[in-house]
Scaffold this motif. Sequence first.
Motif, short mmCIF file in Angstrom:
data_model
loop_
_atom_site.label_atom_id
_atom_site.label_comp_id
_atom_site.label_asym_id
_atom_site.label_seq_id
_atom_site.Cartn_x
_atom_site.Cartn_y
_atom_site.Cartn_z
N ARG A 11 0.73 -1.17 -0.05
CA ARG A 11 -0.10 0.03 -0.06
C ARG A 11 0.83 1.11 -0.06
NH1 ARG A 11 -5.25 -0.28 0.76
NH2 ARG A 11 -4.95 -2.31 1.75
N SER A 12 1.97 1.20 0.68
CA SER A 12 2.76 2.30 0.72
C SER A 12 3.43 2.48 -0.62
CB SER A 12 4.02 2.22 2.08
OG SER A 12 3.44 2.24 3.16
N PHE A 13 4.00 1.40 -0.99
CA PHE A 13 4.70 1.36 -2.62
C PHE A 13 3.62 2.05 -3.66
CE2 PHE A 13 4.86 -0.87 -6.41
CZ PHE A 13 6.04 -0.43 -7.08
N VAL A 14 2.19 1.60 -3.61
CA VAL A 14 1.46 2.14 -4.64
C VAL A 14 1.15 3.58 -4.33
CG1 VAL A 14 -0.82 2.22 -5.34
CG2 VAL A 14 0.33 -0.10 -5.13
N ALA A 15 1.29 4.06 -3.03
CA ALA A 15 0.87 5.30 -2.55
C ALA A 15 1.92 6.31 -2.91
CB ALA A 15 0.82 5.55 -1.18
N VAL A 16 3.13 5.83 -2.72
CA VAL A 16 4.32 6.60 -3.37
C VAL A 16 4.36 6.67 -4.85
CG1 VAL A 16 6.94 6.46 -3.33
CG2 VAL A 16 5.83 6.07 -1.32
N SER A 17 4.16 5.75 -5.35
CA SER A 17 4.18 5.86 -7.03
C SER A 17 3.06 6.87 -7.47
CB SER A 17 3.74 4.50 -7.54
OG SER A 17 3.56 4.16 -8.76
N ASP A 18 1.98 6.81 -6.76
CA ASP A 18 0.67 7.78 -7.25
C ASP A 18 1.40 9.22 -7.04
OD1 ASP A 18 -0.57 5.79 -8.22
OD2 ASP A 18 -1.90 5.43 -6.41
N ALA A 19 1.92 9.41 -5.59
CA ALA A 19 2.06 10.71 -5.34
C ALA A 19 3.47 11.30 -5.63
CB ALA A 19 2.16 10.78 -3.67
N GLY A 20 4.32 10.42 -6.14
CA GLY A 20 5.66 11.01 -6.75
C GLY A 20 6.61 11.37 -5.65
N GLU A 45 14.04 -5.19 0.02
CA GLU A 45 14.79 -6.52 0.59
C GLU A 45 14.23 -7.71 0.35
OE1 GLU A 45 15.65 -4.99 4.49
OE2 GLU A 45 17.16 -3.78 3.91
N SER A 46 12.79 -8.07 0.49
CA SER A 46 12.10 -9.12 0.55
C SER A 46 12.21 -9.80 -0.89
CB SER A 46 10.80 -8.93 1.04
OG SER A 46 9.93 -8.29 0.22
N LEU A 47 12.17 -8.63 -1.86
CA LEU A 47 12.16 -9.16 -3.30
C LEU A 47 13.49 -9.31 -3.95
CD1 LEU A 47 9.05 -7.07 -4.47
CD2 LEU A 47 9.24 -9.66 -4.03
N ASN A 48 14.54 -8.73 -3.41
CA ASN A 48 15.80 -8.68 -3.54
C ASN A 48 15.98 -7.83 -5.09
OD1 ASN A 48 18.47 -8.97 -3.11
ND2 ASN A 48 18.58 -10.76 -4.53
N VAL A 49 15.14 -6.71 -5.06
CA VAL A 49 15.25 -5.89 -6.26
C VAL A 49 15.03 -4.49 -5.80
CG1 VAL A 49 14.32 -7.36 -7.85
CG2 VAL A 49 12.77 -6.03 -6.76
N GLN A 50 15.60 -3.27 -6.65
CA GLN A 50 15.28 -1.97 -6.34
C GLN A 50 13.95 -1.58 -6.99
OE1 GLN A 50 18.66 0.59 -7.09
NE2 GLN A 50 17.16 2.53 -7.06
N LEU A 51 12.94 -1.16 -6.67
CA LEU A 51 11.63 -0.73 -6.84
C LEU A 51 11.56 0.73 -7.32
CD1 LEU A 51 9.50 -2.62 -4.54
CD2 LEU A 51 10.05 -3.41 -6.79
N GLN A 58 11.93 14.00 -8.41
CA GLN A 58 10.54 13.13 -8.05
C GLN A 58 10.93 11.67 -7.92
OE1 GLN A 58 6.82 14.94 -9.44
NE2 GLN A 58 6.27 12.86 -10.05
N ILE A 59 10.47 10.97 -7.12
CA ILE A 59 10.74 9.63 -7.22
C ILE A 59 10.01 8.99 -8.33
CG2 ILE A 59 10.49 7.15 -5.82
CD1 ILE A 59 10.82 8.78 -3.41
N GLY A 60 10.68 8.13 -8.94
CA GLY A 60 10.11 7.26 -10.16
C GLY A 60 10.40 5.78 -9.98
N LEU A 61 9.92 5.10 -10.91
CA LEU A 61 9.77 3.62 -10.72
C LEU A 61 10.99 2.88 -11.58
CD1 LEU A 61 6.08 2.61 -10.75
CD2 LEU A 61 7.52 2.86 -8.96
N THR A 62 11.53 1.94 -11.00
CA THR A 62 12.55 1.07 -11.96
C THR A 62 11.64 0.20 -12.69
OG1 THR A 62 12.70 -0.71 -10.10
CG2 THR A 62 14.20 1.28 -10.00
N VAL A 63 12.46 -0.67 -13.57
CA VAL A 63 11.74 -1.31 -14.46
C VAL A 63 10.97 -2.54 -13.25
CG1 VAL A 63 11.99 -3.56 -16.06
CG2 VAL A 63 13.43 -1.22 -16.26
N HIS A 64 11.63 -2.83 -12.30
CA HIS A 64 11.04 -3.80 -11.42
C HIS A 64 9.90 -3.32 -10.88
CE1 HIS A 64 14.17 -6.92 -11.90
NE2 HIS A 64 15.06 -5.99 -11.75
N GLY A 65 9.92 -2.09 -10.58
CA GLY A 65 8.80 -1.39 -9.85
C GLY A 65 7.72 -1.10 -10.56
#
Length: 284
Positions: A11-20, A45-51, A58-65
Amino acid sequence: MPRNMDMTALRSFVAVSDAGGVTKAAGFLHVTQSAVSMQLKRLEESLNVQLLDRSARQIGLTVHGEQLLGYARRMLDLNDEVYARLTHQAFEGELTLGVPHDIVYPAVPKVLQRFNAAYPRVRVHLVSSFTRNLHNLFGHGECDIILTTEDFCEAGGKTLTEIPLVWIGAPDGTAWKSRPLRLAFEHNCIFRIGVQEALDRAGIPWEMAVESDSSRTIEASVSADLAVHTVLQGMGAPYLEPVRHGGALPELTSKKINLYVSDLAKGQAAEDLVQYIRSAFSSL
């Protein structure tokens, strides 16, 4: 070994993505920035990837994100649907509504009453402040919806109505006749400078007789006939009245009442609250 996704972190991940950004997302989620950052770190850390790509302003998403985002939305939707169905609490939560104090009445109480009847489990946190401060809170994600009184409408906003400013004073008062004209205003009132400029153009001397951060102080002083004030037409306190000056005071401009809705304020409850607000103010 099976691994389980942390719904709070998603939920935090989606909120950060939406809010930037983390700041606005934290305000919307009603948690601290550090809590959101910690949840994102644990998720990565749980997925072992950078999201998240944190290299830009402004924060953006990586390919994994980007790949996770679609899954995360679907998982949260399903989670919320299951919880609502099994607990019979389809609409539960909190929305923060910011409104300038001088336009709370008469519309906002009716809006809150109507919304509470439709969504008794959703708490509306009403914040009453000045337009400048409400914009600041909105920008930091601390308000889901704000109303403002402005000369113009900023990007992302919608003008609901435009109402003229009028002079108000004590019933049967005479403060409006004094020269210099005695004014009473809050320090951060957005109407203040325009009123002073209108008096200057009309050649009417004035003085700030009462200044305060408290609206009640201003209203009490005006009701005691110590000074005059200005409000949007039809929105003055019941113990004050429009000044019938017969042209002795300058006519004032009108102000727009604007509506701003956060991109994070999603769902039927938020949509209906916005609709109730639109309906109440368009009928003024």
